[in-house]
Design a protein around this motif. Structure first.
Motif, short mmCIF file in Angstrom:
data_model
loop_
_atom_site.label_atom_id
_atom_site.label_comp_id
_atom_site.label_asym_id
_atom_site.label_seq_id
_atom_site.Cartn_x
_atom_site.Cartn_y
_atom_site.Cartn_z
N ALA A 1 -26.41 -36.15 -3.98
CA ALA A 1 -25.56 -36.13 -2.78
C ALA A 1 -24.09 -36.47 -3.06
O ALA A 1 -23.25 -36.27 -2.18
N ILE A 2 -23.77 -36.95 -4.26
CA ILE A 2 -22.35 -37.22 -4.56
C ILE A 2 -21.51 -35.95 -4.47
O ILE A 2 -20.31 -36.03 -4.29
N TYR A 3 -22.14 -34.77 -4.59
CA TYR A 3 -21.39 -33.52 -4.51
C TYR A 3 -21.35 -32.94 -3.11
O TYR A 3 -20.78 -31.86 -2.90
N GLY A 4 -21.96 -33.65 -2.16
CA GLY A 4 -21.92 -33.17 -0.78
C GLY A 4 -23.22 -33.50 -0.09
O GLY A 4 -24.25 -33.67 -0.73
N PRO A 5 -23.18 -33.59 1.25
CA PRO A 5 -24.36 -33.98 2.03
C PRO A 5 -25.54 -33.03 1.84
O PRO A 5 -26.69 -33.45 1.90
N LYS A 6 -25.27 -31.73 1.64
CA LYS A 6 -26.34 -30.77 1.38
C LYS A 6 -26.02 -30.02 0.09
O LYS A 6 -24.88 -29.61 -0.14
N SER A 7 -27.04 -29.84 -0.73
CA SER A 7 -26.81 -29.22 -2.04
C SER A 7 -26.56 -27.71 -1.89
O SER A 7 -26.93 -27.11 -0.89
N PRO A 8 -25.92 -27.11 -2.89
CA PRO A 8 -25.61 -25.67 -2.83
C PRO A 8 -26.88 -24.84 -3.01
O PRO A 8 -27.65 -25.06 -3.94
N SER A 9 -27.10 -23.88 -2.11
CA SER A 9 -28.34 -23.10 -2.11
C SER A 9 -28.15 -21.80 -2.89
O SER A 9 -27.82 -20.76 -2.32
N HIS B 1 -27.30 -24.35 3.90
CA HIS B 1 -28.56 -25.07 3.72
C HIS B 1 -29.37 -25.08 5.01
O HIS B 1 -30.60 -24.83 5.00
N GLN B 2 -28.70 -25.33 6.13
CA GLN B 2 -29.39 -25.34 7.43
C GLN B 2 -30.06 -24.00 7.70
O GLN B 2 -31.21 -23.94 8.14
N ALA B 3 -29.33 -22.92 7.40
CA ALA B 3 -29.89 -21.59 7.66
C ALA B 3 -31.09 -21.30 6.76
O ALA B 3 -32.13 -20.82 7.23
N PHE B 4 -30.97 -21.60 5.48
CA PHE B 4 -32.11 -21.38 4.57
C PHE B 4 -33.31 -22.22 5.01
O PHE B 4 -34.44 -21.72 5.07
N ALA B 5 -33.06 -23.50 5.34
CA ALA B 5 -34.17 -24.39 5.69
C ALA B 5 -34.87 -23.94 6.97
O ALA B 5 -36.08 -24.06 7.11
N ALA B 6 -34.09 -23.38 7.90
CA ALA B 6 -34.67 -22.95 9.17
C ALA B 6 -35.47 -21.65 9.01
O ALA B 6 -36.41 -21.40 9.76
N SER B 7 -35.09 -20.83 8.05
CA SER B 7 -35.73 -19.51 7.93
C SER B 7 -36.83 -19.45 6.89
O SER B 7 -37.70 -18.58 6.96
N GLN C 1 -36.48 -12.24 -9.26
CA GLN C 1 -37.05 -13.49 -9.75
C GLN C 1 -35.91 -14.45 -10.06
O GLN C 1 -35.06 -14.15 -10.90
N PRO C 2 -35.88 -15.61 -9.38
CA PRO C 2 -34.80 -16.55 -9.68
C PRO C 2 -35.00 -17.22 -11.04
O PRO C 2 -36.13 -17.54 -11.41
N LEU C 3 -33.92 -17.39 -11.78
CA LEU C 3 -33.97 -18.10 -13.06
C LEU C 3 -33.04 -19.30 -12.99
O LEU C 3 -31.99 -19.24 -12.37
N GLU C 4 -33.42 -20.37 -13.65
CA GLU C 4 -32.57 -21.55 -13.74
C GLU C 4 -32.10 -21.73 -15.18
O GLU C 4 -32.60 -21.08 -16.11
N ASN C 5 -31.11 -22.59 -15.34
CA ASN C 5 -30.51 -22.84 -16.65
C ASN C 5 -31.02 -24.19 -17.18
O ASN C 5 -30.78 -25.21 -16.55
N PRO C 6 -31.69 -24.18 -18.34
CA PRO C 6 -32.22 -25.45 -18.86
C PRO C 6 -31.13 -26.50 -19.16
O PRO C 6 -31.43 -27.69 -19.23
N ARG C 7 -29.87 -26.06 -19.31
CA ARG C 7 -28.78 -27.03 -19.57
C ARG C 7 -28.26 -27.67 -18.29
O ARG C 7 -27.47 -28.61 -18.33
N GLN C 8 -28.65 -27.11 -17.14
CA GLN C 8 -28.08 -27.58 -15.88
C GLN C 8 -29.20 -27.96 -14.89
O GLN C 8 -30.23 -27.28 -14.84
N ILE C 9 -28.94 -28.99 -14.12
CA ILE C 9 -29.82 -29.27 -12.98
C ILE C 9 -29.65 -28.12 -11.99
O ILE C 9 -28.55 -27.61 -11.82
N SER C 10 -30.73 -27.70 -11.38
CA SER C 10 -30.61 -26.65 -10.37
C SER C 10 -29.62 -27.09 -9.30
O SER C 10 -29.65 -28.24 -8.85
N ALA C 11 -28.76 -26.18 -8.88
CA ALA C 11 -27.73 -26.53 -7.89
C ALA C 11 -28.37 -27.07 -6.61
O ALA C 11 -27.84 -27.98 -5.97
N TYR C 12 -29.53 -26.51 -6.26
CA TYR C 12 -30.19 -26.96 -5.02
C TYR C 12 -30.81 -28.34 -5.17
O TYR C 12 -31.34 -28.88 -4.21
N GLU C 13 -30.71 -28.91 -6.39
CA GLU C 13 -31.17 -30.29 -6.59
C GLU C 13 -30.03 -31.23 -6.99
O GLU C 13 -30.27 -32.35 -7.43
N TYR C 14 -28.79 -30.78 -6.84
CA TYR C 14 -27.65 -31.66 -7.12
C TYR C 14 -27.77 -32.92 -6.27
O TYR C 14 -28.18 -32.87 -5.11
#
Ligand code: 3EB
Length: 373
Positions: free
Chosen positions: A237-245, A183-189, A222-235
């Motif tokens: 914080a109960i799943y971790g301090p930074k969401s999966p990118s 997450h730090q690397a994506f956010a910085a770049s 083109q990124p696609l998301e799944n309508p049945r799931q919240i995007s992983a990058y919006e999970y």
């Protein structure tokens, strides 16, 4: 047994000096990628014969059996991933291109590239004292730097492999540390990086180095998301301090179709794990999630192609060897089970998850003339 997923070779020429770009849903603004990628699962014993049997160029060979059998192959990237196959004989995964391949090494990244694509792997042996968030941040920073400098600016698919995924390191689970560094690397770049995230998998290995494999190209997916799931990058914080990118899938279109790369997919609805302790129901839920992503892909590109769900190349990661039979039985009873499938032993990012499935689908496109009229 030659399990092949191949995209038709294109005879299309490209406009000289014009960088091809996808122009939203309406079509390519200039000439799209004319190169085609092919991914197959092969028996390791058939490899050398197979590599000589067609006109394609080998980009990468991935060995999941920890046997390092390919010291003789010099003109492609060869990788070992410590995820033991659950069936015999063991298989290798072969990525090929219609265009010539060159190899290179940049810092800790080994690479094989063509005119339009690069397959790379950042690899590092972990040292005690260095936490995984630091290593994963460095890995992603180096990959981004390479991609930017080389012109393969668009990440299309990533795979993250490292041992002891659910073990704690200094009071925090290693997968969560990995997510922090990424997450730090994506956010910085990248500003607002959600829109450029590639599909990914993250799987715990049985040992070996920390590895980040990537496929990148000169044109965006083109990124696609799944309508049945919240995007992983919006999970939350109960799943971790930074969401999966990562994105749930990446749609990559070329002149003659392209490919849909579906991320590692598990028994998660919304953001919650479903069917704890039940590998059969987790497999069904996972397949329902994959169906939902394939439908998103169809909806996105209905003007150009169909996606046949029984023609995928699937990799199934199973946490417990004793549950492999159950997982396979469910999959074989499903439409998706008609695809080309390999099963390997691996750990998922949440302890409750028992199975994760990723896949690649070719996009069957309309003939050349119809794209241009
Ligand atoms: C999930 O949906 C399951 O951290 O890169 C799947 C694919 C999962 C990729 C990653 C994690 C990742 O959250 C886990």
């Amino acid at each position: 047994m030659d399990r092949q997923l191949s995209q038709e070779n294109s005879g299309m020429g490209s406009a000289l000096g014009v960088s091809p770009e996808w122009n939203g849903a309406s079509g390519f603004s200039s000439s799209p990628s004319k190169e085609s990628l092919t991914v197959t699962y092969l028996q390791a014993a058939d490899l050398s014969q197979e590599l000589e049997s067609d006109a394609l160029h080998t980009l990468a060979i991935i060995d999941y059996g920890c046997r390092s059998a390919f010291s003789a192959i010099g003109k492609s990237l060869t990788l070992e991933v410590h995820l033991p196959p659950l069936t015999q004989p063991p298989f290798v995964e072969v990525w090929k291109s219609s265009a010539p391949v060159l190899c290179d090494r940049v810092q800790d990244i080994r690479l094989a590239f063509t005119d339009e694509f690069v397959f790379g792997c950042f690899e590092a042996v972990e040292h005690s004292g260095k936490e995984l968030d630091e290593l994963s941040r460095v890995a992603y920073e180096r990959i981004f730097e390479y991609c930017t400098r080389s012109g393969f600016s668009h990440l299309l698919r990533m795979w993250n492999y490292f041992p002891a995924m659910n073990a704690e390191q200094d009071g925090l689970e290693r997968y969560k540390r990995f997510c922090i560094g990424r997450h730090q690397a994506f956010a910085a770049s990248y500003q607002k990086f959600a829109s450029i995230l590639p599909a990914a998998s993250a799987v715990g290995t049985q040992g070996g180095p920390f590895q980040v494999l990537f496929l990148a190209g000169k044109q965006p997916g083109q990124p696609l998301e799944n309508p049945r799931q919240i995007s992983a990058y919006e999970y939350p914080a109960i799943y971790g301090p930074k969401s999966p990118s990562f994105a749930r899938a990446t749609l990559h279109r070329t002149a003659r179709g392209g490919q849909l790369f579906v991320a590692g997919t598990a028994s998660i609805v919304g953001h919650a794990t479903q069917h704890q302790g039940d590998p059969a129901k987790q497999t069904i839920e996972t397949l329902t999630n994959i169906d939902a992503i394939l439908n998103r892909g169809r909806h996105e590109g209905s003007e150009l192609w169909d996606i046949n769900c029984s023609e995928g190349l699937l990799k199934v990661f199973v946490r417990n060897q004793e549950e492999f039979g159950v997982v396979r039985e469910v999959l074989e009873g499903h439409e998706l089970g008609k695809g080309h499938i390999q099963y390997v032993l691996g750990e998922m990012c949440r302890k409750e998850l028992l199975v994760e499935i990723e896949g690649i689908w070719n996009l069957a496109s309309l003939p050349h003339e119809e794209i241009h009229n």
